[in-house]
Design an enzyme around this catalytic site. Sequence first.
Site, PDB file in Angstrom:
ATOM      1  N   ASP A 160      43.010  33.189  36.699  1.00  0.00           N
ATOM      2  CA  ASP A 160      42.924  34.011  35.492  1.00  0.00           C
ATOM      3  C   ASP A 160      44.055  33.705  34.527  1.00  0.00           C
ATOM      4  O   ASP A 160      44.052  34.203  33.405  1.00  0.00           O
ATOM      5  CB  ASP A 160      42.917  35.498  35.862  1.00  0.00           C
ATOM      6  CG  ASP A 160      41.499  36.035  35.963  1.00  0.00           C
ATOM      7  OD1 ASP A 160      40.561  35.264  35.656  1.00  0.00           O
ATOM      8  OD2 ASP A 160      41.327  37.198  36.346  1.00  0.00           O
ATOM      9  N   ASP A 184      38.392  47.324  44.938  1.00  0.00           N
ATOM     10  CA  ASP A 184      37.961  46.972  46.284  1.00  0.00           C
ATOM     11  C   ASP A 184      37.475  48.193  47.064  1.00  0.00           C
ATOM     12  O   ASP A 184      36.398  48.175  47.653  1.00  0.00           O
ATOM     13  CB  ASP A 184      39.106  46.275  47.031  1.00  0.00           C
ATOM     14  CG  ASP A 184      40.470  46.864  46.684  1.00  0.00           C
ATOM     15  OD1 ASP A 184      40.494  47.962  46.094  1.00  0.00           O
ATOM     16  OD2 ASP A 184      41.483  46.246  46.996  1.00  0.00           O
TER      17      ASP A 184
END
Length: 729
Positions: free
Chosen positions: A138, A443
């Site tokens: 990223d 998550d």
Amino acid sequence: MMESRRRLFATEKMGGRTVYWFQAVTMAVGILLVLYYRAAHAPAAGQGRAAWVGMLAAELCYAVYWVITQSVRWCPIRRRTFKDRLAARYEENLPGVDTFVCTADPHSEPPSLVISTILSIMAYNYPSEKISVYLSDDGGSIFTFYALWEASIFAKKWLPFCKRYNIEPRSPAAYFLESEGHHNQFTPKEWSLIKNLYEEMRERIDTAVMSGKIPEEIKLKHKGFDEWNSEITSKNHQPIVQILIDGKSRNAVDDDGNVLPTLVYMAREKRPQYHHNFKAGALNALIRVSSVISDSPVILNVDCDMYSNNSDSIRDALCFFLDEEMGHNIGFVQYPQNYNNMTQNNIYGNSLNVINHVEISGLDSAGGSLYIGTGCFHRREILCGLKFSKGYKEDWSRRIKERGQENINEIEEKAKSLATCNYELRTQWGDEIGVKYGYPVEDIITGLAIHCRCWKSVYMNPERPAFLGVAPSTLAQTLLQHKRWSEGNFTIFLSKYCTFLFGHGKISLQLQMGYCIYGLWAANSLPTLYYVMVPSLGLVKGNPLFPEIMSPWAIPFIYVFCMKNTYGLYEALLSGDTLKGWWNGQRMWMIKRITSYLYGLIDTIRKLLGVSKMSFAVTAKVSDDDEAKRYEQEILEFGSSSPEYVIIATVALLNFICLVGGLSKIMTGVWNMPWNVFLLQFILCGMIVIANIPIYEAMFLRKDKGRVPSSVTLASVGFVVLVFLVPIV
Ligand SMILES: *[C@@H]1O[C@H](CO)[C@@H](O)[C@H](O)[C@H]1NC(C)=O
Ligand SMILES: *[C@@H]1O[C@H](CO)[C@@H](O)[C@H](O)[C@H]1NC(C)=O
């Protein structure tokens, strides 16, 4: 025939149930008595009633939270796998495994560290043609790409070396560090040769990063370097997908002539006007990109600093998925988060031992471990939103993705089109498909959604840790990490995904409660803050808040306190903590609750109210040599001034003054009350003072750079004076 009916994994109940039930039942009785006493013996209005009611509220919170934490302690289980049976039955038909590694910033996550993780995964004891490794960058950094390209070349030497000598761990950084100086007759003869190659590679990478330049002659060696030009920034660039090793092509072989795993670099498109959804966005892009390259039915997701310490982990995980009887409803297999740089008595209490050994094992018995974002094997279909249906069976013998006539460039182009900013617009990605968006702990919520689609998960905690990451090594980093966790989980708790609502009727009550252990971390902050201040203040203000020591009502208070701590100690020791480590953990328990969790609570509520986000977070600093030394010597690290440290110092100082002040007042008989009315309060205050000894040292005695800065000490003195001036109790 017999053979095929034997299970690939076993589930064992953990022992110690008698001890557990004894403590649970007696604690429950004790807690009820404490609450009854509080409710029935409130003083008359004006004589400290407010403080008393506050104590009742705090104890009520503790009681509720205690009940919630019991959910995972009823019947914790342990899993064991039979890799030999897996090999006997499935060796020829093992499924492919795609590994996703995410990195975001070449400065805080150095590329040389990232490729050590990647090399450790490429070297798994598993057919190489079935392993594909994807790195999502990223940061869109050419240096990360360069490091990966170097790794793809080094792998040709490293993989045969690992397999020939069956070495562990297979991260070159960790292996050479561990085997340095331990040479014996088992040391491979190429040891120095490979080490030199590795060191040279690392030096080339580090030099490139440091100088900010990649040598021109290297740029000519791979077409991927052409993707970067002077206009590219980490926040504004086209999608980049480069297949560095194509496991399908005939020239992708190591020096022994064996096939290499596929290795892919991806930097999804970034444009300032599009929100990128952080790691969740990267993972979803990886799911799509990998689907056109390898499309393996199993996905492993690891953090870029978590190398593999056990080359058999894939096989362990597959023992669950491929089990004929139970495998069909297992959505993911989670490994614990372990660290490789723990000190013996981990001063910052972040060994996670009790969480790993007790709590998550207990969650497993209730329907499944949480998905904690790293060290987790998923089934692709389920991560992509498949609902559980009776009779469902995955076809594991499905062939490895056959490739048609497309050449590698066409595949890369297709993959790029899946990693663009607007691909996900008006789709279910981030909601029903893939990892969920919009929550700080994506998550946990993704795992919850999978559970709520009626899949189970299992928790695998092998004796030899499977994945090793880097633990926070300063107080600031620890507090920041816990703030993020507590805030994220509390946000979920207050959202429509609160397990009691969202999970109602879909997952067991036990699992709903289990999720709340973390969901309510932040909420724990207020009762703790109250409990470490008000009773101590009561000492100097002559306000008794506990029954006198000779009264029978003192017994439940003492019992609950002692039992809670004894059982906590017992769990910690069984989970591998040392006595001193447990004690340090108690201090951190308090510090985290009055800082990280408090901030987590405040920030969550502010976000909920729509007030702009506060700049509350402490910034994690890069550690220098001094700091690293203090970490190894287990000395608390303060150093900079931050509001959190002011809270810690204020509470420590306040308790000290209350202890001394209270003692002198009682000695001189200022109040017409017998001393034993205050004894329990004294003990509580005294315990807090003892736990805080390292804080006093850091405030007044230490001279090193990691001491509490004088500005923080001054501020805390100011606050303590303020507390005494304001007549709150
Ligand atoms: C990593 O695995 C090795 C065995 O290969 C084990 O001895 C070691 O303790 C593990 N490392 C950590 C930090 O647990
Ligand atoms: C732990 O890891 C950090 C970051 O890599 C490092 O600075 C520190 O020295 C390590 N500590 C130990 C005890 O290995």
